[in-house]
Design a protein around this motif. Structure first.
Motif, PDB file in Angstrom:
ATOM      1  N   GLU A 283      -3.235   5.629 -11.233  1.00  0.00           N
ATOM      2  CA  GLU A 283      -2.415   6.065 -10.102  1.00  0.00           C
ATOM      3  C   GLU A 283      -3.248   6.883  -9.112  1.00  0.00           C
ATOM      4  O   GLU A 283      -4.209   7.542  -9.518  1.00  0.00           O
ATOM      5  CB  GLU A 283      -1.266   6.966 -10.592  1.00  0.00           C
ATOM      6  CG  GLU A 283      -0.277   6.247 -11.476  1.00  0.00           C
ATOM      7  CD  GLU A 283       0.730   7.167 -12.155  1.00  0.00           C
ATOM      8  OE1 GLU A 283       1.701   6.623 -12.704  1.00  0.00           O
ATOM      9  OE2 GLU A 283       0.565   8.408 -12.155  1.00  0.00           O
TER      10      GLU A 283
ATOM     11  N   VAL B 279       0.121   2.739  -7.397  1.00  0.00           N
ATOM     12  CA  VAL B 279       0.159   2.555  -8.851  1.00  0.00           C
ATOM     13  C   VAL B 279      -0.450   1.186  -9.157  1.00  0.00           C
ATOM     14  O   VAL B 279      -0.032   0.167  -8.591  1.00  0.00           O
ATOM     15  CB  VAL B 279       1.612   2.646  -9.391  1.00  0.00           C
ATOM     16  CG1 VAL B 279       1.669   2.286 -10.868  1.00  0.00           C
ATOM     17  CG2 VAL B 279       2.182   4.047  -9.148  1.00  0.00           C
TER      18      VAL B 279
ATOM     19  N   HIS C 202      -1.700  -3.919  -7.330  1.00  0.00           N
ATOM     20  CA  HIS C 202      -1.202  -2.551  -7.208  1.00  0.00           C
ATOM     21  C   HIS C 202       0.022  -2.542  -6.300  1.00  0.00           C
ATOM     22  O   HIS C 202       0.269  -3.506  -5.576  1.00  0.00           O
ATOM     23  CB  HIS C 202      -2.288  -1.595  -6.691  1.00  0.00           C
ATOM     24  CG  HIS C 202      -2.650  -1.763  -5.246  1.00  0.00           C
ATOM     25  ND1 HIS C 202      -3.701  -2.548  -4.820  1.00  0.00           N
ATOM     26  CD2 HIS C 202      -2.096  -1.248  -4.114  1.00  0.00           C
ATOM     27  CE1 HIS C 202      -3.788  -2.504  -3.506  1.00  0.00           C
ATOM     28  NE2 HIS C 202      -2.816  -1.716  -3.045  1.00  0.00           N
TER      29      HIS C 202
ATOM     30  N   LEU D 216       6.171   8.508  -6.394  1.00  0.00           N
ATOM     31  CA  LEU D 216       5.482   8.094  -7.621  1.00  0.00           C
ATOM     32  C   LEU D 216       6.481   7.532  -8.622  1.00  0.00           C
ATOM     33  O   LEU D 216       6.244   6.501  -9.257  1.00  0.00           O
ATOM     34  CB  LEU D 216       4.716   9.278  -8.215  1.00  0.00           C
ATOM     35  CG  LEU D 216       3.859   8.964  -9.445  1.00  0.00           C
ATOM     36  CD1 LEU D 216       2.830   7.875  -9.150  1.00  0.00           C
ATOM     37  CD2 LEU D 216       3.159  10.229  -9.952  1.00  0.00           C
TER      38      LEU D 216
ATOM     39  N   ARG E 296       6.257   3.674  -9.861  1.00  0.00           N
ATOM     40  CA  ARG E 296       6.122   3.323 -11.282  1.00  0.00           C
ATOM     41  C   ARG E 296       7.209   2.331 -11.700  1.00  0.00           C
ATOM     42  O   ARG E 296       6.945   1.391 -12.458  1.00  0.00           O
ATOM     43  CB  ARG E 296       6.245   4.577 -12.147  1.00  0.00           C
ATOM     44  CG  ARG E 296       5.006   5.452 -12.112  1.00  0.00           C
ATOM     45  CD  ARG E 296       5.277   6.730 -12.872  1.00  0.00           C
ATOM     46  NE  ARG E 296       4.080   7.550 -13.000  1.00  0.00           N
ATOM     47  CZ  ARG E 296       4.081   8.768 -13.536  1.00  0.00           C
ATOM     48  NH1 ARG E 296       5.217   9.294 -13.986  1.00  0.00           N
ATOM     49  NH2 ARG E 296       2.963   9.448 -13.642  1.00  0.00           N
TER      50      ARG E 296
END
Ligand code: ADP
Ligand code: MG
Length: 377
Positions: free
Chosen positions: A217, A311, A349, A361, A365
Motif C-alpha cells: 500500500e 493498494v 493496483h 484506504l 482495500r
C-alpha cells in the motif's frame, strides 16, 4: 502548418513489464512513438512491444535501439556491456550507464551515498562467513539484514539473518551486503524527475507499506513533518543531481522516530511508490519520465486532491470482481497489468483520491479484495 507529421519522437523501453505498460497512455497523448523490447510474447506492455528478445544480448539491444531518440528502462537489469554498446552506437541512454550503476548494485549504491555524505543504515560488505559473524557480533548477535547486491526486487534478495549459515548460498555467488535491521516508524519514498538540461520536479513524499518485503500500500502524502518532507526532497534532488540521473528517480527511505531519514535504496525509473500520482498529480510519473528522458519541459506535480491511496493487487484479477468493484465505488481507479494469475504475483493496483487517507484506504482495500477475491486485510 506542422511539418513532419507522423515523425513523433521515438522512445525505446527495455523491458515489457507494467512500468513500460503504464508509459503507453502518456506516450499516446504526447504523440511519442513508444518501442518496447519485451522478454517474451504476451508481456504486460505487449500493446507497445516492437521486438521480443533478450536484454542481456548486445546485438539484440543494439538492433532494438537503432533509430531511437532515446533508450530507457522498465527495470535496472541491463548489463553494462550492453549499455555501452548502445551508447557507442550513438543512441542516448537515460538514465546513463554511469548513473544506473548506482541503482543496479546495492554495494555501489551504498558507496556513492556515503561519498555524498547522505544518511544510510550501518552496513558492511561480506565476502566470507567470518565477515558475517563479525557484523552480527557488532549487533550482539541480534538479527541483521542481508542482501544480494544485484538482481533483487520485491524482497527477493533480502533476508533477515541470525547466523552466517543463512547466507552461505549467496556468498558462493559473490559479496553480500549486510545492514543493521532498522527500527523505522515508517517507510517513505521520494520521487524526483530530472531532465538532461537539469530541470527537476519532485512530488510530495509518500508512505509505503511493505509485507514480506513487497510493497502492498502507498499513502500520499506521507504524514511526516514539513521539515522531514523538505529534507526528503533535498536528499532526492541531491542524489539526482550528483549522480546525474535523468528520468524518474525513486529514493526509498526509512523514517525514524526522531524524524531522521535513512536511505534504503534507489530506483532510476518509475516506481511502485509513485503509481498514486497517475490520479493524484497533474503529471504522472510515467508522463514525467518520458518528458525527462526526451529533455522536454517537465510537467507540474501539483496535487489535484489533498490525499490519495494505492493498494496493490496480488495473485490474479477476477473480471466479475472488477465489475462489482467498479459498481460499488465509481471513484475507484483500476490498473490491470494484463498478467496471468499466479500466487503472490503483483498483477495490478487500485487508486483512490479524496480528502483524507484513512477512509480512502479502507475503500481501496475493499475494492482490491473484490477484484482478487481475497479477504480484506
Ligand atoms: N536494513 C533494513 N532494516 C529493516 N528492514 C529492511 C532493511 N532493508 C530492507 N528492509 C525491508 O525489506 C524491504 C525490501 O528491501 P529492499 O532493499 O528495498 O529490496 P528490494 O530491492 O526487494 O525492494 C524494505 O522495503 C523493508 O521493508
Ligand atoms: Mg525496495
Amino acid at each position: 502548418m506542422g511539418l513532419g507529421i507522423g515523425m513523433g519522437l521515438r522512445v525505446g523501453v527495455v523491458g515489457g513489464g507494467q512500468l513500460a505498460r503504464m508509459m503507453i497512455p502518456p506516450a499516446v497523448n504526447l504523440g511519442i512513438e513508444l518501442h518496447v523490447l519485451s522478454e517474451a510474447e504476451g508481456s504486460s506492455a505487449r500493446l507497445a512491444a516492437t521486438q521480443i528478445g533478450d536484454f542481456r544480448d548486445i546485438n539484440t539491444v543494439v538492433k532494438f535501439a537503432e533509430g531511437l531518440d532515446v533508450l530507457t528502462f522498465d527495470h535496472e537489469h541491463v548489463p553494462r556491456a550492453v549499455l555501452d554498446a548502445v551508447a557507442g552506437a550513438g543512441v542516448p541512454i537515460r538514465p546513463s550507464a554511469d548513473a544506473l550503476a548506482s541503482a543496479q548494485n546495492k554495494l555501489v549504491m551504498r558507496d556513492k551515498l556515503v561519498a555524498l555524505g547522505l544518511p544510510v543504515p550501518r552496513w558492511a560488505v561480506a565476502t566470507t562467513t567470518a565477515d558475517v559473524s563479525e557484523f552480527l557480533a557488532t549487533f550482539h548477535n541480534q538479527p541483521v539484514i542481508a542482501k544480494t547486491p544485484s538482481g533483487g526486487y520485491d524482497g527477493k534478495g533480502v533476508r533477515e539473518i541470525l547466523g552466517p549459515s543463512e547466507v552461505t548460498d549467496w556468498l558462493g555467488d559473490g559479496p553480500v551486503l549486510l545492514e543493521e535491521k532498522v527500527m523505522f516508524v515508517a517507510e517513505v519514498s521520494q520521487l524526483v524527475a530530472r531532465s538532461p538540461s537539469g530541470e527537476m520536479q519532485t512530488w510530495p513524499l509518500v508512505e509505503t507499506r511493505q509485507s514480506g518485503g513487497v510493497c502492498v500500500e502507498v499513502i500520499a502524502p506521507s504524514s511526516a513533518s514539513e521539515f522531514t518532507s523538505n529534507h526528503a526532497r533535498h536528499i532526492a534532488s541531491t542524489i539526482a543531481e550528483e549522480l546525474g540521473v535523468t528520468g524518474v528517480l525513486a529514493v526509498e527511505m526509512f523514517l525514524m522516530e526522531s524524524g531522521d531519514l535513512l536511505i534504503n535504496e534507489l530506483a532510476m525509473r518509475p516506481h511502485n511508490s509513485g503509481h498514486i500520482f497517475t490520479e493524484l498529480s497533474l503529471t504522472s510519473q510515467f508522463e514525467q519520465h518520458l518528458r525527462a528522458v526526451l529533455d522536454l519541459p517537465l510537467g507540474s506535480t501539483d496535487l489535484i486532491a489533498p490525499a490519495g491511496v494505492m493498494v496493490n493487487i496480488f495473485d490474479g484479477v477476477d473480471q466479475v470482481g472488477v465489475r462489482s468493484a467498479l459498481r460499488a465505488n465509481p471513484s475507484l481507479k483500476i490498473h490491470d497489468y494484463g498478467k496471468s494469475a499466479r500466487r503472490g504475483r503483483k498483477v495490478g493496483h487500485v487508486s483512490l483520491i479524496g480528502t483524507e487517507w484513512e477512509s480512502l484506504l479502507h475503500l481501496a482495500r475493499i475494492g482490491a479484495s473484490e477484484i482478487t477475491g481475497n479477504p480484506v486485510p
